[in-house]
Design a protein around this motif. Structure first.
Motif, PDB file in Angstrom:
ATOM      1  N   VAL A 146      -2.089  -6.468  -2.513  1.00 19.96           N
ATOM      2  CA  VAL A 146      -2.524  -5.502  -3.418  1.00 19.96           C
ATOM      3  C   VAL A 146      -4.111  -5.473  -3.497  1.00 19.96           C
ATOM      4  O   VAL A 146      -4.650  -4.479  -3.545  1.00 19.96           O
ATOM      5  N   THR A 147      -4.765  -6.454  -3.380  1.00 20.08           N
ATOM      6  CA  THR A 147      -6.219  -6.745  -3.574  1.00 20.08           C
ATOM      7  C   THR A 147      -6.696  -6.825  -2.132  1.00 20.08           C
ATOM      8  O   THR A 147      -8.043  -7.384  -1.925  1.00 20.08           O
ATOM      9  N   PRO A 184      -6.862  -8.339   6.801  1.00 25.00           N
ATOM     10  CA  PRO A 184      -5.597  -7.980   6.087  1.00 25.00           C
ATOM     11  C   PRO A 184      -4.346  -8.704   5.978  1.00 25.00           C
ATOM     12  O   PRO A 184      -4.307  -9.590   6.789  1.00 25.00           O
ATOM     13  N   THR A 185      -3.879  -8.885   4.763  1.00 26.39           N
ATOM     14  CA  THR A 185      -2.620  -9.641   4.551  1.00 26.39           C
ATOM     15  C   THR A 185      -1.607  -8.673   3.986  1.00 26.39           C
ATOM     16  O   THR A 185      -1.407  -8.671   2.874  1.00 26.39           O
ATOM     17  N   PRO A 186      -0.706  -7.947   4.508  1.00 24.12           N
ATOM     18  CA  PRO A 186       0.236  -7.041   4.116  1.00 24.12           C
ATOM     19  C   PRO A 186       1.401  -8.129   3.754  1.00 24.12           C
ATOM     20  O   PRO A 186       1.433  -9.341   4.044  1.00 24.12           O
ATOM     21  N   LEU A 187       2.518  -7.701   2.871  1.00 22.11           N
ATOM     22  CA  LEU A 187       3.471  -8.357   2.271  1.00 22.11           C
ATOM     23  C   LEU A 187       4.300  -9.139   3.576  1.00 22.11           C
ATOM     24  O   LEU A 187       4.794 -10.118   3.322  1.00 22.11           O
ATOM     25  N   GLY A 188       4.372  -8.540   4.842  1.00 20.61           N
ATOM     26  CA  GLY A 188       5.076  -9.188   5.753  1.00 20.61           C
ATOM     27  C   GLY A 188       4.392 -10.455   6.287  1.00 20.61           C
ATOM     28  O   GLY A 188       5.124 -11.529   6.814  1.00 20.61           O
ATOM     29  N   THR A 189       3.152 -10.659   5.825  1.00 15.87           N
ATOM     30  CA  THR A 189       2.586 -11.963   6.402  1.00 15.87           C
ATOM     31  C   THR A 189       3.288 -13.243   5.535  1.00 15.87           C
ATOM     32  O   THR A 189       3.395 -14.189   6.076  1.00 15.87           O
ATOM     33  N   LEU A 190       3.787 -12.996   4.213  1.00 14.22           N
ATOM     34  CA  LEU A 190       4.353 -13.944   3.553  1.00 14.22           C
ATOM     35  C   LEU A 190       5.804 -14.241   4.343  1.00 14.22           C
ATOM     36  O   LEU A 190       6.007 -15.682   4.190  1.00 14.22           O
ATOM     37  N   VAL A 191       6.307 -13.431   5.009  1.00 17.06           N
ATOM     38  CA  VAL A 191       7.736 -13.663   5.518  1.00 17.06           C
ATOM     39  C   VAL A 191       7.406 -14.651   6.963  1.00 17.06           C
ATOM     40  O   VAL A 191       8.005 -15.381   7.186  1.00 17.06           O
ATOM     41  N   SER A 192       6.135 -14.176   7.488  1.00 19.66           N
ATOM     42  CA  SER A 192       5.980 -15.014   8.878  1.00 19.66           C
ATOM     43  C   SER A 192       5.458 -16.434   8.252  1.00 19.66           C
ATOM     44  O   SER A 192       5.687 -17.501   8.990  1.00 19.66           O
ATOM     45  N   VAL A 193       4.878 -16.444   7.358  1.00 13.54           N
ATOM     46  CA  VAL A 193       4.516 -17.986   6.818  1.00 13.54           C
ATOM     47  C   VAL A 193       5.629 -18.777   6.309  1.00 13.54           C
ATOM     48  O   VAL A 193       5.678 -19.907   6.574  1.00 13.54           O
ATOM     49  N   ARG A 213     -13.419 -10.517  -3.220  1.00 17.24           N
ATOM     50  CA  ARG A 213     -12.643 -11.553  -4.001  1.00 17.24           C
ATOM     51  C   ARG A 213     -13.585 -12.123  -5.294  1.00 17.24           C
ATOM     52  O   ARG A 213     -12.874 -12.403  -6.031  1.00 17.24           O
ATOM     53  N   ARG A 214     -14.750 -11.737  -5.331  1.00 23.04           N
ATOM     54  CA  ARG A 214     -15.591 -12.063  -6.582  1.00 23.04           C
ATOM     55  C   ARG A 214     -15.114 -11.417  -7.772  1.00 23.04           C
ATOM     56  O   ARG A 214     -14.851 -11.401  -8.904  1.00 23.04           O
ATOM     57  N   HIS A 215     -15.044  -9.854  -7.317  1.00 23.90           N
ATOM     58  CA  HIS A 215     -14.458  -8.849  -8.308  1.00 23.90           C
ATOM     59  C   HIS A 215     -13.091  -9.183  -8.914  1.00 23.90           C
ATOM     60  O   HIS A 215     -12.812  -8.906 -10.047  1.00 23.90           O
ATOM     61  N   VAL A 216     -12.132  -9.519  -7.925  1.00 23.21           N
ATOM     62  CA  VAL A 216     -10.768  -9.705  -8.296  1.00 23.21           C
ATOM     63  C   VAL A 216     -10.623 -11.032  -9.244  1.00 23.21           C
ATOM     64  O   VAL A 216     -10.055 -11.053 -10.244  1.00 23.21           O
ATOM     65  N   LEU A 217     -11.423 -11.989  -9.053  1.00 20.35           N
ATOM     66  CA  LEU A 217     -11.424 -13.428  -9.735  1.00 20.35           C
ATOM     67  C   LEU A 217     -12.079 -13.029 -10.970  1.00 20.35           C
ATOM     68  O   LEU A 217     -11.498 -13.511 -12.059  1.00 20.35           O
ATOM     69  N   LEU A 218     -12.967 -12.169 -11.095  1.00 22.93           N
ATOM     70  CA  LEU A 218     -13.651 -11.819 -12.385  1.00 22.93           C
ATOM     71  C   LEU A 218     -12.560 -11.113 -13.328  1.00 22.93           C
ATOM     72  O   LEU A 218     -12.626 -11.154 -14.564  1.00 22.93           O
ATOM     73  N   ALA A 219     -11.944 -10.136 -12.784  1.00 18.78           N
ATOM     74  CA  ALA A 219     -10.962  -9.469 -13.337  1.00 18.78           C
ATOM     75  C   ALA A 219      -9.892 -10.201 -14.038  1.00 18.78           C
ATOM     76  O   ALA A 219      -9.424  -9.961 -15.010  1.00 18.78           O
ATOM     77  N   PHE A 220      -9.531 -11.280 -13.298  1.00 21.07           N
ATOM     78  CA  PHE A 220      -8.300 -12.056 -13.870  1.00 21.07           C
ATOM     79  C   PHE A 220      -9.057 -12.805 -15.096  1.00 21.07           C
ATOM     80  O   PHE A 220      -8.275 -13.081 -15.765  1.00 21.07           O
ATOM     81  N   SER A 221     -10.278 -13.369 -14.947  1.00 16.84           N
ATOM     82  CA  SER A 221     -10.929 -13.936 -16.258  1.00 16.84           C
ATOM     83  C   SER A 221     -10.929 -13.108 -17.425  1.00 16.84           C
ATOM     84  O   SER A 221     -10.695 -13.564 -18.396  1.00 16.84           O
ATOM     85  N   GLY A 222     -11.079 -11.682 -17.267  1.00 14.04           N
ATOM     86  CA  GLY A 222     -11.091 -10.605 -18.180  1.00 14.04           C
ATOM     87  C   GLY A 222      -9.746 -10.440 -18.730  1.00 14.04           C
ATOM     88  O   GLY A 222      -9.480 -10.450 -19.957  1.00 14.04           O
TER      89      GLY A 222
END
Length: 410
Positions: free
Chosen positions: A78-79, A203-212, A84-93
């Motif tokens: 999704v992100t 990029p890390t699409p959802l399909g990456t989770l399956v391959s991992v 990543r700085r903005h994403v982490l700050l949003a989680f703290s908010g």
């Protein structure tokens, strides 16, 4: 120096300012974990205040874990185009908003709404944390940085368990969550000052989770993680009713025992580094064995003496202190090239285990009392020990490398 080496040095410079950023992430871990588990130490007064059962109040932990599971799985895709700085700050908010909602909740619905927001922040932050640390320091310093990151867990455990119950008795559980809000604000400010800009690496699409998940040894490892954390949180969510109902502890003895649990948990986290330097497999195996044995001892000998119960709870805290560090070390060996996706999977696994543990604990609490919870937790942990002994591989990345090499040669 080759071009590749120069690029590597540019990507992960071990500059002093980045250690401040790592410490700001540790503050984030502390704030989130403390907020997540405050209901465990405030279960009784929260239930009384909101006119609900202790089993229903315990679901405040469950709903947070379920949402964190989804957040951990989806955050990287999704992100994937966001700094990543903005994403982490949003989680703290989000964490600040969640604590405020809980502090002023008039009923169970508002309580759960606040815990949903916390789950979004918790799962997303944990999924990105290890990968972020890998970008903040040099490769050589990653283990030390991860150790620093995880020190936030036992410190938060001490605060949530011991201080939470003690301050809750003095000023009320709502004011404890307001205190947690203030700490979250300080965390956000510190992260805003210290975190550098970090654009997504790829990029890390959802399909990456399956391959991992298809990597050698991943599925068995995830099942073992589920059993270990499910067993722990089945017991930990209802540790206060055990100490009050079985050990017959008053508020002072209760707070002292939970403080001992937290201190022992901190010592266990520090000892993990020493143990992991010698044997990852032994560490993964020994900790659930100790905890599972303690679960059955508490189920059979609980209430024999207050001191014995307190000692066993503290030993449990020590053993669990090494568990997150050990499994994080394991996951970095399995998927070092997909750290964010691997982190999302392990966060989802842990949060699913927390949700299952709290839910199973609640069911067993209603059916067989808190001693049934202890026996169930012990059984799950001993089952995890057996699985680790028989099937979990501690060096799956070597196998993956060999498979890749073989495919290249064919």
């Amino acid at each position: 120096m080759t071009t590749q080496d120069a690029q590597h040095a540019t990507d992960k410079p071990p500059v002093p300012s980045r250690w401040l950023a790592v410490f700001s992430l540790t503050m984030g871990v502390f704030s989130l974990v403390m907020a997540e588990f405050l209901p465990a130490s405030l279960l009784t007064p929260m239930a009384d205040s909101l006119a609900i059962s202790e089993g229903q109040a315990g679901q405040a932990v469950t709903v947070t874990a379920v949402v964190a599971l989804l957040s951990g799985l989806l955050v990287t895709s999704v992100t994937q185009r966001l700094d990543r700085r903005h994403v982490l700050l949003a989680f703290s908010g989000l964490m600040i908003a969640a604590n405020l909602l809980v502090a002023y909740s008039p009923d169970l619905i508002w309580l759960l709404a606040g815990r949903v927001l916390l789950g979004v922040a918790l799962g997303g932050f944990w999924a990105l944390s290890a990968a972020t640390v890998m970008r903040l320091v040099s490769e050589h310093d990653v283990p030390r940085a991860l150790s620093l990151l995880f020190t936030g867990v036992p410190i938060a455990t001490i605060s949530a368990a011991a201080l939470g119950s003690y301050l809750g008795d003095l000023v009320g559980w709502r004011n404890v969550f307001l205190l947690a809000t203030a700490i979250s604000v300080l965390t956000l400010v510190f992260q805003y000052v210290t975190l550098p800009r970090m654009t997504p690496e790829h990029p890390t699409p959802l399909g990456t989770l399956v391959s991992v998940m298809k990597r050698p040894g991943m599925v068995v490892g995830i099942v073992a993680i589920l059993l270990v954390f499910c067993g722990h949180f089945a017991f930990f969510t209802y540790v206060r009713p055990f100490l009050e109902g079985v050990s017959h502890m008053g508020i002072n003895a209760l707070s002292s025992t939970l403080l001992a649990f937290g201190v022992a948990n901190f010592v266990g986290t520090l000892a993990a580094g020493y143990l992991l330097e010698r044997s990852l497999r032994l560490t993964l195996l020994l900790m659930p064995l100790i905890m599972g044995s303690l679960g059955w001892l508490l189920a059979t000998l609980g209430g024999f003496s207050m001191g014995t119960d307190a000692l066993m709870v503290a030993l449990w805290g020590f053993a669990f202190g090494a568990v997150p560090v050990a499994w994080s070390t394991w996951i970095t060996r399995v998927v070092p090239d997909e750290a964010e996706s691997g982190g999302g999977l392990i966060v989802a696994s842990i949060q699913l285990a927390i949700a299952l543990g709290a839910a199973v604990g609640g069911v067993m609490f209603d059916i067989g009392g808190v001693l049934g919870v202890c026996a169930t937790a012990g059984t799950l942990l001993l089952a995890a020990t057996a699985l680790i002994l028989v099937a979990v591989r501690t060096r799956p990345e070597a196998s993956a490398d060999r498979d890749a090499l073989a495919a290249t040669c064919q």
